[in-house]
Design an enzyme around this catalytic site. Structure first.
Site, PDB file in Angstrom:
ATOM      1  CE  LYS A  52       0.739   1.932   3.177  1.00 46.92           C
ATOM      2  NZ  LYS A  52       1.899   2.676   3.690  1.00 46.92           N
TER       3      LYS A  52
ATOM      4  CE1 TYR B 246      -1.723  -0.132   7.573  1.00 47.87           C
ATOM      5  CE2 TYR B 246      -0.568   1.870   6.842  1.00 47.87           C
ATOM      6  CZ  TYR B 246      -0.699   0.705   7.011  1.00 47.87           C
ATOM      7  OH  TYR B 246       0.640  -0.112   6.514  1.00 47.87           O
TER       8      TYR B 246
END
Ligand code: NAD
Length: 370
Positions: free
Chosen positions: A139, A224
């Site tokens: 990510k 996140y």
């Protein structure tokens, strides 16, 4: 012998490992029906041997049931011997970036794990797919939604699977929060507060270079908090309003320092989130529900995460998030199932990230367009 000593010490020295051992002993949260794939190991080529690869992913192979490290890709010749000695990788499975495409004829490699600066994710995912390999990409998926779409198309065209390194979606406390939310035992979620940030060091690192990183705190750790709101609600944000502050215009000349943003979801849930590269201690979410709350603090660490609801603290065996994530992807490949952390999932985050940056740029609320 050395390698055995290293692995064992590494295994025993982490609290996560103790949790893994406990999880195995108890049957654990992740016990699932036995599949034929359970004992098979897929070969992984690790691309980019920086901090995450060295300190988290490589050790995770020692705990993985379905993945083994069979090849490395590095642009730093000194790392070749270190990694080869430590992990027993022979010369013919060591690649540099110009030889990367030769992976196509390396039968020891089933999947490629891309652990490079963000701007390089798209190129190496697409090249890996063209080389006939499945791809696990760290990510954030890429620097733009356009790149995400190209990555998805390339993997589809090559009939290869693509997954994004969203480790928290394999962390038991996060999974329990999702279950608690879906069960409605505490009623509907009304408002979520979420944030992740840290004080970044070296001003010369790629994370502060817009071309390589795509953005600052938001791209690196804000995602996140963003994603937690998405999986806690099970919905996609529709309207986003964001604001940025920059207190160090030199260090953060190219990328965002601190951002707060507000997301509206179709059911009416509001989420207010923050991220920063300029202070420590922000690492949590709190979902306020009709009858109480579901929270984690810390929420996004590699280990030591803590979950609590209005009914009390929830203690679960820890897992190695990287080993669990790799094994889950390997099983998807072996059983020909899509990953729950697919490229489409990464794209959804980038669409929201782009709306956040657009809101900051325009000073208006922005609709998230799929
Ligand atoms: P890092 O800087 O420690 O490592 C990056 C690696 O890429 C290095 O080995 C470096 O040599 C190599 N590289 C190749 N070309 C480069 C270039 N042009 N400029 C700079 N480095 C280059 O970074 P990291 O912390 O290992 O992060 C790598 C990726 O992993 C990032 O996408 C990051 O977002 C992601 N990440 C994910 C997690 C997670 O918990 N899932 C944690 C940390 C990092």
């Amino acid at each position: 012998m050395n390698q055995l000593n290293f692995n064992r010490r590494d295994f025993l020295n982490t609290s996560v490992s103790a949790g893994v051992a406990a999880g195995v002993a108890h049957g654990g949260f992740f016990s699932s029906p036995t599949h034929a794939s359970e004992n098979k190991k897929l070969g992984v080529a690790l691309v980019g041997l920086g901090n995450l690869s060295a300190n988290q992913i490589a050790p995770a192979f020692q705990k993985s049931a379905n993945c083994k490290l069979t090849a490395i890709v590095t642009g730093t010749p000194e790392k070749e011997k270190v990694w080869s000695d430590k992990y027993g990788i022979s010369r013919d499975h060591i690649y540099n970036y110009s030889r990367f495409d030769k992976l196509a004829s390396d039968d020891s490699v089933d999947l490629v794990y891309v652990v490079l600066p963000n701007s390089m994710h798209a190129e190496y995912t697409i090249r890996a797919a063209k080389a006939g390999k499945h791809v696990l990409c760290e990510k954030p998926m890429a620097n733009s939604s356009a790149d995400c779409r190209d990555m998805i198309s390339a993997c589809k065209a090559a009939s290869r699977k693509l997954a994004i390194g969203y480790r928290c979606q394999y962390e038991p406390h996060h999974l329990n929060c999702i279950e608690t939310s879906r069960s409605k035992e505490l009623g509907e979620i009304k408002v979520i507060e979420a944030g992740f940030g840290f004080k970044i060091g070296d001003p010369k690192q790629w994370r502060l270079n817009k071309k390589l990183a795509g953005g600052g705190a938001l791209m690196d750790v804000g995602v996140y908090a963003l994603q937690a709101c998405r999986y806690l609600t099970g919905e996609e944000p529709t309207i986003i309003t964001a604001q940025e502050t920059k207190t160090d215009a030199v260090k953060f000349a190219q990328v965002d320092e601190s951002i707060t943003w507000l997301m509206q979801f179709p059911s009416g849930v509001l989420a207010y989130c923050s991220t920063s590269y300029n202070f420590n201690g922000l690492n949590r979410f709190n979902a306020f529900t009709e009858k109480g709350f579901i929270r984690m603090d810390p929420a996004f660490s590699y280990n030591g995460n803590r979950m609590e609801t209005s009914k009390g603290q929830v203690e679960l065996d820890a897992v190695d998030q990287f080993a669990t994530e790799m094994d889950a992807f390997a099983k998807c490949i072996l059983e020909n199932r899509p990953s729950k952390v697919s490229g489409e999932e990464g794209l959804k985050d980038l669409l929201a990230v782009e709306a956040i940056y657009k809101s900051i740029e325009t000073g208006t609320s922005v609709k998230v367009v799929a």
